[in-house]
Motif scaffolding. Structure first.
Motif, short mmCIF file in Angstrom:
data_model
loop_
_atom_site.label_atom_id
_atom_site.label_comp_id
_atom_site.label_asym_id
_atom_site.label_seq_id
_atom_site.Cartn_x
_atom_site.Cartn_y
_atom_site.Cartn_z
N GLY A 16 7.90 0.71 14.53
CA GLY A 16 8.13 2.13 14.63
C GLY A 16 9.60 2.50 14.60
N TYR A 17 10.44 1.58 14.99
CA TYR A 17 11.89 1.84 14.94
C TYR A 17 12.48 1.51 13.58
N HIS A 18 12.10 0.40 12.99
CA HIS A 18 12.78 -0.10 11.79
C HIS A 18 12.20 0.47 10.50
N GLU A 19 10.90 0.73 10.45
CA GLU A 19 10.28 1.12 9.19
C GLU A 19 10.44 2.62 8.94
N ALA A 20 10.87 2.96 7.71
CA ALA A 20 11.07 4.37 7.36
C ALA A 20 9.77 5.08 7.05
N ASP A 21 8.78 4.37 6.55
CA ASP A 21 7.51 4.97 6.12
C ASP A 21 6.46 4.74 7.19
N LEU A 22 5.77 5.81 7.60
CA LEU A 22 4.74 5.68 8.63
C LEU A 22 3.59 4.81 8.14
N ALA A 23 3.29 4.83 6.84
CA ALA A 23 2.23 4.00 6.31
C ALA A 23 2.55 2.52 6.50
N THR A 24 3.83 2.16 6.42
CA THR A 24 4.22 0.77 6.65
C THR A 24 4.02 0.39 8.10
N VAL A 25 4.32 1.30 9.00
CA VAL A 25 4.07 1.04 10.42
C VAL A 25 2.58 0.80 10.65
N ALA A 26 1.74 1.61 10.00
CA ALA A 26 0.30 1.44 10.13
C ALA A 26 -0.14 0.08 9.61
N ALA A 27 0.42 -0.34 8.48
CA ALA A 27 0.06 -1.64 7.92
C ALA A 27 0.50 -2.78 8.83
N ARG A 28 1.65 -2.62 9.48
CA ARG A 28 2.12 -3.66 10.40
C ARG A 28 1.19 -3.77 11.61
N LEU A 29 0.68 -2.66 12.08
CA LEU A 29 -0.26 -2.69 13.20
C LEU A 29 -1.55 -3.41 12.82
N ASP A 82 -9.54 8.84 7.87
CA ASP A 82 -10.40 8.10 6.95
C ASP A 82 -10.18 6.59 7.07
N GLY A 83 -9.45 6.15 8.10
CA GLY A 83 -9.18 4.73 8.25
C GLY A 83 -10.16 4.06 9.19
N LEU A 84 -10.38 2.77 8.99
CA LEU A 84 -11.21 1.99 9.90
C LEU A 84 -10.39 1.57 11.10
N PRO A 85 -11.03 1.17 12.19
CA PRO A 85 -10.28 0.69 13.35
C PRO A 85 -9.39 -0.50 13.00
N LEU A 86 -8.33 -0.67 13.76
CA LEU A 86 -7.42 -1.79 13.57
C LEU A 86 -8.18 -3.10 13.74
N GLY A 87 -8.01 -3.98 12.79
CA GLY A 87 -8.72 -5.25 12.78
C GLY A 87 -9.92 -5.27 11.89
N LEU A 88 -10.32 -4.10 11.38
CA LEU A 88 -11.49 -4.01 10.50
C LEU A 88 -11.13 -3.52 9.11
N CYS A 89 -9.86 -3.14 8.90
CA CYS A 89 -9.47 -2.60 7.60
C CYS A 89 -9.64 -3.62 6.48
N GLU A 90 -9.57 -4.91 6.82
CA GLU A 90 -9.70 -5.95 5.79
C GLU A 90 -11.11 -5.98 5.19
N LEU A 91 -12.07 -5.37 5.88
CA LEU A 91 -13.44 -5.39 5.37
C LEU A 91 -13.56 -4.63 4.05
N THR A 92 -12.70 -3.63 3.87
CA THR A 92 -12.75 -2.84 2.64
C THR A 92 -11.44 -2.90 1.86
N GLY A 93 -10.56 -3.81 2.22
CA GLY A 93 -9.30 -3.95 1.50
C GLY A 93 -8.38 -2.78 1.78
N ALA A 94 -7.62 -2.38 0.77
CA ALA A 94 -6.66 -1.30 0.93
C ALA A 94 -7.33 0.02 1.26
N ASP A 95 -8.61 0.19 0.86
CA ASP A 95 -9.31 1.44 1.12
C ASP A 95 -9.54 1.67 2.62
N GLY A 96 -9.47 0.60 3.41
CA GLY A 96 -9.69 0.75 4.84
C GLY A 96 -8.50 1.28 5.59
N MET A 97 -7.31 1.24 5.00
CA MET A 97 -6.12 1.76 5.65
C MET A 97 -6.14 3.29 5.64
#
Length: 402
Positions: free
Chosen positions: A208-221, A284-299
């Motif tokens: 949350g401090y280093h990443e400029a894009d909020l989507a990147t923060v979401a991907a890191r989580l 429209d995102g799946l819970p953290l830890g389940l996004c891999e079930l649908t690939g990038a569409d789960g983010m």
């Protein structure tokens, strides 16, 4: 920030001991002393066929529950001495004799030993409470007023009062790219849920401090949750399939009053203002830890939502939305907040709003919380807009505080 709200009827050891103090002086000696006097007076007030002096064995027992070891030992000796004196005052045919003397003496010794065990257990409990409080402050760190240029207030109610911390988590992270806010709920309970929450918060505070894009923060989580699940699975633990719902917010440094929102299977925040209550768009995102079930569409998609002046974002976990009354009716959060704001627009202030939802949840559920409950409210501070006046700049809003 509001402190954690204690449940009614629950007192810790320190508070219980304070009940036996007046102006800083302990009165723990008073109940056993009164009992000693009452038993002695009652013994002399009854006939010889019905002797009560043996009841004096209760005196060290009462002292063992509220006094210290030395105090209990003193009352044990007083009980023994009083018994001998009172029994000797009666004629020989009415004396209770040696058997009750042994009973009173043994009662004093056992009460003193029991008091030592009690105090050792209380010290251990206080130590565990300090450890739990340190863990809570590490996971849910306290935030100073105005942290990240946000007005904020939070209340955390653990379903397990002895644990004092569970799977709910929240934090605010200021950064050069704006202020980021995270609230979430790890599936399940116990130390495993606390462990997962701590892992996600650690990643949020760095990304949350280093990443400029909020989507990147979401991907890191999401990546952190997968790594945590892999680690617990490698250890052979049965809780290696945990997931977490979450809401990730971003408040840009400059520009119009908007909030960036990314939702991982969580209820969307409520925007509460003097004009009423509205819900932000569903995620429209799946819970953290389940996004891999649908690939990038789960983010989740990061949406930019305009904020009206004075609007507060209210974020809650399912301890609020799933709170039920005796008839099984869910707590009507939106209706209750809308009604309160209509009566008093100041209810939209973060501290008032959090206190209102807290009290309403506890009242609706009669104080019984089936799950950890977090109530979190944030509102951007008014920004200063500079307008030139006669060659000088004049602020049209209150100055920002560092």
């Amino acid at each position: 920030m509001l402190v954690r709200y204690p449940r009614a009827g629950r007192r810790d050891i320190a508070h219980r001991q304070n009940l036996l103090r007046v102006r800083g002086r302990s009165l723990a000696w008073l109940p056993p002393l009164l009992l000693l006097v009452c038993v002695t007076v009652a013994d002399f007030g009854t006939g010889g066929e019905f002797r009560m002096i043996s009841w004096i064995v209760l005196v060290p027992g009462i002292a063992a529950a509220i006094c210290g070891v030395w105090g209990t030992a003193v009352f044990g000796m007083l009980a023994l001495i009083t018994y001998v004196a009172a029994d000797s005052a009666w004629p020989y045919q009415y004396q209770t004799g040696l058997p009750d003397l042994i009973l009173v003496a043994a009662g004093g010794v056992l009460a003193t030993l029991a008091c030592g065990v009690r105090l050792r257990g209380e010290q251990r409990m206080l130590h565990m409470m300090r450890i739990a409080e340190t863990t809570r402050r590490t996971v849910l760190r306290p935030m100073p007023p105005g942290w990240g240029d946000l007005e904020q207030a939070a209340v955390y109610l653990a379903a397990d009062l002895d644990a004092r911390v569970g799977g709910d988590f929240y934090d605010i992270q200021p950064s050069p790219h704006g202020t980021r806010v995270l609230l979430g709920d790890v599936q399940g309970k116990g130390l495993g849920a606390v462990e997962a929450a701590a892992a996600l918060l650690g990643t949020f505070r760095e990304a949350g401090y280093h990443e400029a894009d909020l989507a990147t923060v979401a991907a890191r989580l999401e990546t952190r949750m997968l790594r945590h699940r892999g680690h617990t699975a490698a250890l052979g633990r049965s809780d290696g399939d945990r997931f977490a719902t979450a809401v990730l917010l971003g408040f840009p440094v400059a520009g119009p009053a908007v909030v960036e929102v990314a939702i991982f299977g969580h209820d969307p925040p409520l925007a509460v203002g003097p004009d009423g209550v509205r819900s932000l768009p569903d995620g429209d995102g799946l819970p953290l830890g389940l996004c891999e079930l649908t690939g990038a569409d789960g983010m989740p998609t990061v949406r930019r939502v305009p904020l009206a002046p004075g609007e507060t974002l209210l974020l809650v976990t399912d301890g609020v939305t799933e709170a039920r009354d005796a008839a099984g009716v869910f707590y009507p959060l939106v209706d209750e907040v809308a009604r309160a704001v209509a009566v008093d627009p100041r209810t939209a202030d973060p501290d008032r709003l959090v206190a209102f939802v807290r009290d309403g949840t506890l009242r609706h559920s009669a104080g019984y919380l089936a799950d950890d409950t977090t109530i979190f409210a944030v509102r951007p501070r008014p920004r200063a807009v500079e307008t030139p006046v006669r060659g000088r700049s004049q602020s049209s809003g209150p100055p920002l505080q560092s």
